[in-house]
Write an enzyme that holds these catalytic residues in place. Structure first.
Site, short mmCIF file in Angstrom:
data_model
loop_
_atom_site.label_atom_id
_atom_site.label_comp_id
_atom_site.label_asym_id
_atom_site.label_seq_id
_atom_site.Cartn_x
_atom_site.Cartn_y
_atom_site.Cartn_z
N THR A 1 0.84 -1.20 0.00
CA THR A 1 0.00 0.00 0.00
C THR A 1 0.88 1.25 0.00
O THR A 1 1.92 1.26 0.66
CB THR A 1 -0.92 -0.01 1.24
OG1 THR A 1 -1.65 -1.22 1.26
CG2 THR A 1 -1.87 1.18 1.21
N ARG A 29 -12.32 -9.63 -1.77
CA ARG A 29 -12.03 -8.94 -0.51
C ARG A 29 -11.49 -7.52 -0.78
O ARG A 29 -10.65 -7.31 -1.64
CB ARG A 29 -11.00 -9.74 0.28
CG ARG A 29 -10.56 -9.09 1.60
CD ARG A 29 -9.31 -8.28 1.44
NE ARG A 29 -8.82 -7.77 2.73
CZ ARG A 29 -7.87 -6.85 2.85
NH1 ARG A 29 -7.28 -6.36 1.79
NH2 ARG A 29 -7.50 -6.44 4.04
N ASP A 32 -9.11 -1.41 3.59
CA ASP A 32 -9.51 -0.05 3.96
C ASP A 32 -9.09 1.01 2.94
O ASP A 32 -9.65 2.10 2.92
CB ASP A 32 -8.91 0.32 5.31
CG ASP A 32 -7.38 0.28 5.29
OD1 ASP A 32 -6.83 -0.76 4.88
OD2 ASP A 32 -6.74 1.30 5.64
N THR A 51 -2.21 2.33 6.30
CA THR A 51 -1.70 1.08 5.73
C THR A 51 -1.69 0.03 6.83
O THR A 51 -1.33 0.32 7.97
CB THR A 51 -0.29 1.25 5.14
OG1 THR A 51 0.20 -0.01 4.72
CG2 THR A 51 0.68 1.86 6.15
N GLY A 52 -2.08 -1.18 6.48
CA GLY A 52 -2.06 -2.22 7.50
C GLY A 52 -3.18 -3.22 7.31
O GLY A 52 -3.67 -3.42 6.20
N GLY A 54 -6.40 -4.20 6.95
CA GLY A 54 -7.52 -3.38 6.53
C GLY A 54 -8.82 -3.58 7.26
O GLY A 54 -9.56 -2.63 7.51
#
Lengths: 132, 177
Positions: A1, A29, A32, A51-52, A54
């Site tokens: 991301t 899927r 975020d 970022t991470g 989601g």
């Protein structure tokens, strides 16, 4: 991301995020990154890109929560972002980070992983890129 | 007249030693390039939206990051891209999700914000909107990178073993769907 947040000379804030999602994901899927208020948010108070993991960023409306905490609770940008990443998300086992700036030119780049590719540049040309 | 620009290229369990010195330098150089692209726009009285889009496009065009050219593969071996952008002046926002042929998803997200009455377009419809607005679609193999393909194969092996491989799922953008 990847993501970016900016404050321009006119005092306008903007945020953007782009991603390829997660390896091996199924069933369409979506995380975020394309969800306004979860992975990306900007108003007249602050601009945020996340970022991470989601699913957790969606459930906690993370990007909007930064602005909401500043608007309704009077938190500083750093206070709001640090609490969300290191308290709210950490307690849920969620990993990731965010970048954020506010209308006064403050910045925050918290993350609860061991690294996040990140960088900033200020009006005077001073800049820094970091990984760990 | 204060201005400021900040970028990220993803978070994960990236530690010294997990990437080579050469890779580390590559990441830093590309981050710097993206950073200065935004800075030049802001310095020259450009808008925050233009700075955000320009920097993200640079990172999307790089195979280093999980976006655009460097995107990971989904379970079907396809690259599936998402992006969003928001204008703090007026809460205008645009986003796209699940596209397979858009070279720069951030630019399509901005187009959705500026040229449609909607916020989020997905899949085929988003690509139809892109075509209708003059964005040229790219073949899916534009997004192929060997590194990401190998990551998918490793993840599929994990599927077979019915266990999560011992790799960091965020750093590798890994998770079972």
């Amino acid at each position: 991301t990847v993501g970016a947040v900016a404050l321009d000379k006119h005092g306008n804030l903007a945020a953007g995020t782009s991603t390829g999602g997660m390896t091996n994901k199924k069933f369409g899927r979506v995380g975020d990154s394309p969800i306004i208020g979860a992975g990306t948010y900007a108003d007249s108070i602050c601009a945020v890109s996340c970022t991470g993991h989601g699913e957790y960023f969606i459930k906690n409306a993370v990007a909007y929560d930064v602005s909401a905490r500043m608007k309704y609770c009077g938190h500083s940008l750093v206070q709001a972002t640090e609490d969300i990443i290191h308290n709210v998300l950490e307690k849920q086992g969620a990993k990731g980070g965010l970048i954020a700036i506010d209308k006064d030119g403050n910045l925050a780049m918290p993350f609860n992983t061991t690294g996040m590719y990140r960088g900033y540049i200020k009006e005077n040309g001073s800049w820094e890129v970091k990984i760990y | 007249n204060k201005f400021l620009f900040v970028i990220h290229g993803g978070a994960g369990t990236i530690t010294k030693g997990s990437i080579t010195a050469v890779e580390e330098q590559s990441y830093k150089e590309k981050l710097k390039e993206a950073l200065f692209a935004g800075y030049e726009i802001l310095k020259n009285n450009g808008s925050s939206l233009d700075a955000v889009e320009a920097a993200i496009k640079i990172m999307e065009d790089s195979p280093l990051f999980n976006a655009g050219k460097g995107a990971v593969f989904n379970n079907k071996g396809k690259n599936e891209l998402d992006a969003s952008i928001m204008d703090g002046r007026n809460l205008n926002a645009g986003a796209i999700a699940g596209v397979h042929h858009i070279k720069n998803p951030i630019s399509l997200a901005r187009l959705v914000m500026e040229k449609s009455q909607h916020v989020l377009l997905t899949g085929d419809g988003a690509e139809e909107f892109a075509s209708a607005n003059g964005i040229q679609l790219v073949p899916e193999d534009y997004f192929y990178t060997e590194k990401r393909w190998q990551q998918l194969l490793k993840a599929r092996e994990g599927d077979k073993k019915d266990s999560i491989p011992k790799i960091n799922y965020i750093n590798s953008d890994y998770k079972f769907g």
